[in-house]
Design an enzyme around this catalytic site. Structure first.
Site, PDB file in Angstrom:
ATOM      1  N   HIS A  86       3.512  40.103 -16.978  1.00 61.85           N
ATOM      2  CA  HIS A  86       4.124  38.691 -17.181  1.00 61.85           C
ATOM      3  C   HIS A  86       4.137  37.615 -15.745  1.00 61.85           C
ATOM      4  CE1 HIS A  86       5.286  41.515 -20.651  1.00 61.85           C
ATOM      5  NE2 HIS A  86       4.778  42.204 -20.547  1.00 61.85           N
TER       6      HIS A  86
ATOM      7  N   SER B 273      -0.410  40.286 -23.097  1.00 61.20           N
ATOM      8  CA  SER B 273       1.157  39.875 -22.763  1.00 61.20           C
ATOM      9  C   SER B 273       0.756  38.822 -21.321  1.00 61.20           C
ATOM     10  CB  SER B 273       2.158  40.933 -21.836  1.00 61.20           C
ATOM     11  OG  SER B 273       1.857  41.997 -23.349  1.00 61.20           O
TER      12      SER B 273
END
Length: 252
Positions: free
Chosen positions: A179, A128
């Site tokens: 993230h 991610s």
């Protein structure tokens, strides 16, 4: 740009880095979670990012989590995002720059997690951070390299960007720092890797495969002779993809 019209064979030829990354995601998932070989379990045990172990000198854990996933749904979601948004950027940057950007963003995401998160035994894995690095490059384009991306695709990127941030802060079991720092890493490296970049063009990748040593066989007008009904529905396809992302996020 984000609507895939290539055949499976063409996709493998045109976007080899994205293809290899997606294949690696599922290969490792099958090896670790399905077949459950002993050495595969060791790969996962030694590859997961754990702050305490990194502090003790196991610095490879800043890299290896990029390729590991916590189950099929996790690998599927990240691979779907990579297939949707990675190909255009791979063509625009070239294979080497795309690999550098992807690894840089992923490592920055893992490094940010290590530095900022105070939990010694905090464990994380997944691509991610690197995928948010792709978003970071696109956001930089939207803000500072407008000639590389048209208005329609800019709007799509900003919607996905906002949606991604929303899911990051609302879904459970998310490495929020990974993230955010991955996004920052992609945005930070964008000025360097976008130098000499050109806008995405499907004709460019097709032409590259159509040139022989004797003559140029690519005819850019030949596609105009065919009916391409998908163009009429391209917008619907893109928004359907966004809806699927939302549904997957809610379900999993």
């Amino acid at each position: 740009m984000f609507v895939r019209t290539e055949s499976f064979k063409e996709f493998l030829k045109f976007y080899p880095v994205v293809s290899i990354l997606v294949g690696l995601h599922f290969f490792l998932w099958i090896l670790i979670d399905v077949l459950q070989f002993g050495f595969a379990q060791d790969i996962e045990r030694l590859g997961v990012g754990v702050n305490l172990f990194i502090l003790q000198g196991e610095y490879w854990r800043l890299v290896t989590p990029i390729f590991l996933h916590a189950g099929f749904a996790h690998a599927l979601f990240n691979s779907f995002s990579l297939v949707l948004f990675g190909p255009a950027l791979e063509q625009m940057l070239g294979k080497v720059k795309f690999i550098i950007m992807y690894l840089f963003a992923g490592i920055i995401g893992n490094l940010g997690t290590f530095v900022v998160n105070p939990e010694a035994y905090y464990a994380h894995l997944g691509a991610s951070g690197a995928i948010f690095g792709i978003f970071g490059v696109y956001v930089y384009m939207v803000l500072y390299r407008k000639h590389l991306i048209d208005q329609a695709n800019s709007q799509i990127i900003m919607v996905i960007f906002i949606l991604g941030l929303f899911m990051t802060f609302t879904r459970p079991n998310i490495n929020v720092l990974g993230h955010l720092f991955g996004l920052i890493g992609g945005f930070a490296i964008a000025p360097a890797i976008l130098k000499n970049a050109r806008p995405f063009s499907i004709w460019q990748v097709r032409a590259r495969r159509s040139v022989s040593s004797d003559e140029i066989t690519f005819n850019p007008n030949r596609w105009n002779k065919r009916s391409v009904p998908w163009k009429k529905f391209a917008g619907y396809v893109i928004w359907a993809a966004i809806a699927i992302l939302v549904i997957i996020a809610v379900v999993f």
